[in-house]
Motif scaffolding. Structure first.
Motif, PDB file in Angstrom:
ATOM      1  N   ARG A  55      43.568  46.110  -6.038  1.00  0.00           N
ATOM      2  CA  ARG A  55      43.206  47.416  -6.615  1.00  0.00           C
ATOM      3  C   ARG A  55      42.070  47.277  -7.618  1.00  0.00           C
ATOM      4  NH1 ARG A  55      48.908  48.011  -6.355  1.00  0.00           N
ATOM      5  NH2 ARG A  55      49.119  47.367  -8.528  1.00  0.00           N
ATOM      6  N   ALA A  56      42.106  46.217  -8.430  1.00  0.00           N
ATOM      7  CA  ALA A  56      41.038  46.008  -9.407  1.00  0.00           C
ATOM      8  C   ALA A  56      39.716  45.727  -8.702  1.00  0.00           C
ATOM      9  CB  ALA A  56      41.407  44.851 -10.331  1.00  0.00           C
ATOM     10  N   ILE A 101      38.794  46.661  -5.667  1.00  0.00           N
ATOM     11  CA  ILE A 101      38.328  47.891  -5.026  1.00  0.00           C
ATOM     12  C   ILE A 101      37.706  48.834  -6.060  1.00  0.00           C
ATOM     13  CG2 ILE A 101      39.135  50.006  -3.885  1.00  0.00           C
ATOM     14  CD1 ILE A 101      41.159  48.154  -2.389  1.00  0.00           C
ATOM     15  N   GLU A 102      38.320  48.921  -7.221  1.00  0.00           N
ATOM     16  CA  GLU A 102      37.771  49.774  -8.289  1.00  0.00           C
ATOM     17  C   GLU A 102      36.391  49.291  -8.722  1.00  0.00           C
ATOM     18  OE1 GLU A 102      38.817  50.988 -12.924  1.00  0.00           O
ATOM     19  OE2 GLU A 102      40.405  50.234 -11.616  1.00  0.00           O
ATOM     20  N   LEU A 103      36.231  47.979  -8.896  1.00  0.00           N
ATOM     21  CA  LEU A 103      34.933  47.428  -9.285  1.00  0.00           C
ATOM     22  C   LEU A 103      33.898  47.658  -8.187  1.00  0.00           C
ATOM     23  CD1 LEU A 103      36.119  44.039 -10.846  1.00  0.00           C
ATOM     24  CD2 LEU A 103      35.127  45.976 -12.095  1.00  0.00           C
ATOM     25  N   ARG A 156      33.876  50.012  -5.855  1.00  0.00           N
ATOM     26  CA  ARG A 156      33.532  51.429  -5.767  1.00  0.00           C
ATOM     27  C   ARG A 156      32.576  51.842  -6.879  1.00  0.00           C
ATOM     28  NH1 ARG A 156      39.557  53.844  -4.331  1.00  0.00           N
ATOM     29  NH2 ARG A 156      39.361  53.721  -2.059  1.00  0.00           N
ATOM     30  N   ALA A 157      32.793  51.300  -8.079  1.00  0.00           N
ATOM     31  CA  ALA A 157      31.907  51.630  -9.199  1.00  0.00           C
ATOM     32  C   ALA A 157      30.489  51.165  -8.913  1.00  0.00           C
ATOM     33  CB  ALA A 157      32.433  50.987 -10.480  1.00  0.00           C
ATOM     34  N   GLU A 181      38.258  49.911   2.269  1.00  0.00           N
ATOM     35  CA  GLU A 181      38.255  50.963   1.252  1.00  0.00           C
ATOM     36  C   GLU A 181      36.879  51.252   0.657  1.00  0.00           C
ATOM     37  OE1 GLU A 181      40.789  52.854   0.465  1.00  0.00           O
ATOM     38  OE2 GLU A 181      42.163  51.814   1.826  1.00  0.00           O
ATOM     39  N   VAL A 182      35.923  50.331   0.800  1.00  0.00           N
ATOM     40  CA  VAL A 182      34.621  50.496   0.148  1.00  0.00           C
ATOM     41  C   VAL A 182      33.524  50.439   1.215  1.00  0.00           C
ATOM     42  CG1 VAL A 182      33.102  49.715  -1.704  1.00  0.00           C
ATOM     43  CG2 VAL A 182      35.580  49.332  -1.885  1.00  0.00           C
TER      44      VAL A 182
END
Length: 306
Positions: free
Chosen positions: A111-112, A114-116, A118-119, A146-147
């Protein structure tokens, strides 16, 4: 409809003869039996996916297969090896003895990451992502799925793991989005294409000390590859190499993200804070308050480590 009497008799046997493992909380007696039931019926599912619906009734041959699978599970053969499936980040992945079985705890790192990613891609960038120690490919596949703007490559020292990761990519229709290579840590990417160009480097490394590997639970030590667990004498040999080598590959503002064993997080975070190459370090805690993921950003002006 599932045969209620047969189901409850087998469930009672499983409860009496088998104890769930703490590293796989999704595997309860109920979900384990359902996963084996689906497998005996010819449509294998992970424990998570199997729990979504009751399987159909079994014929005599399928019942015999179920009882054989149940006996193997009670004897300690991992559920993922019996079903050939393991759930991770919404995906039912192919699993086998050639690679680490993905654990739910690694979803914190996924999750971390994917968040990075996406940013970074929100800035309309094509993001180069490397996943080392990829195993069955679970982290790389989660990011690739996911990205959309991520170009993901992955590596593993084990040819068996690489083959399994490639099969997972093909099964999920992501083989066109993911390049998986066999090699030692970052060696397969030590070219100008990746040196200083990577926006995200992720790793779920072996982090158990060598002396503790044989003493691990028999279900783990006896069935999963030691290569996936053995992190050297102190458990941090791979992590130490990763921290040393990462700055040569990360671009300015790129992130290093990796999982750590219980008790290793604070020390690894301190080490990164003392490295000139990194200027932001974050520690992520699990539900028990234990640091299990460390993130570090390569400084905009920092020199790469020698």
């Amino acid at each position: 409809m599932i045969q209620a009497d047969a189901y409850h008799a087998r469930l009672s046997r499983l409860r009496d003869c088998w104890c769930p493992a703490p590293d796989k909380p999704e595997e309860t007696p109920e979900t384990t039996l359902l996963a084996l039931w689906w497998t005996a019926a010819g449509t294998p599912r992970s424990a998570v996916t199997a729990a979504a619906a009751s399987p159909a009734a079994l014929d005599a041959d399928a019942e015999a297969r179920l009882d054989a699978l149940l006996a193997q599970r009670i004897a300690g053969v991992p559920l993922a090896h019996l079903t050939g499936r393991q759930h991770f980040m919404g995906m039912d992945l192919l699993a086998g003895p050639g690679a680490l079985i993905p654990r739910a705890e690694t979803e914190l790192l996924a999750r971390a990451a994917i968040e990075l990613a996406r940013a970074a891609t929100a800035q309309r960038e094509i993001l180069k992502v490397i996943d080392v120690c990829t195993g069955c490919g679970n982290l790389a596949l989660a990011i690739a799925r996911e990205v959309a703007g991520a170009r993901v490559v992955a590596s593993d020292l084990s040819e068996e793991a690489v083959a399994l990761a490639r099969r997972n990519a093909a099964a999920l229709g992501l083989d066109g989005n993911l390049d998986i290579r066999c090699g030692d840590l970052l060696a397969p990417f030590d070219t100008p294409e990746f040196q200083g160009e990577v926006g995200l480097l992720v790793c779920n490394p072996p982090y158990i000390s060598s002396g503790k590997v044989p003493a691990m639970a028999p279900e783990i030590a006896g069935h999963e590859p030691a290569l996936a667990f053995d992190g050297g004498p102190l458990g941090v040999s791979i992590l130490t190499r990763l921290v040393h080598d990462a700055p040569r590959f990360l671009r300015a503002g790129g992130w290093l993200a990796f999982e750590v064993g219980v008790g290793q997080g604070p020390a690894m975070a301190r080490r990164l804070r003392n490295e000139r190459a990194f200027d932001k370090v974050r520690e992520l805690h699990d539900d028990a308050g234990i640091v299990r993921v460390v993130l570090a950003c390569r400084g905009e002006q920092a020199e790469a480590a020698a």
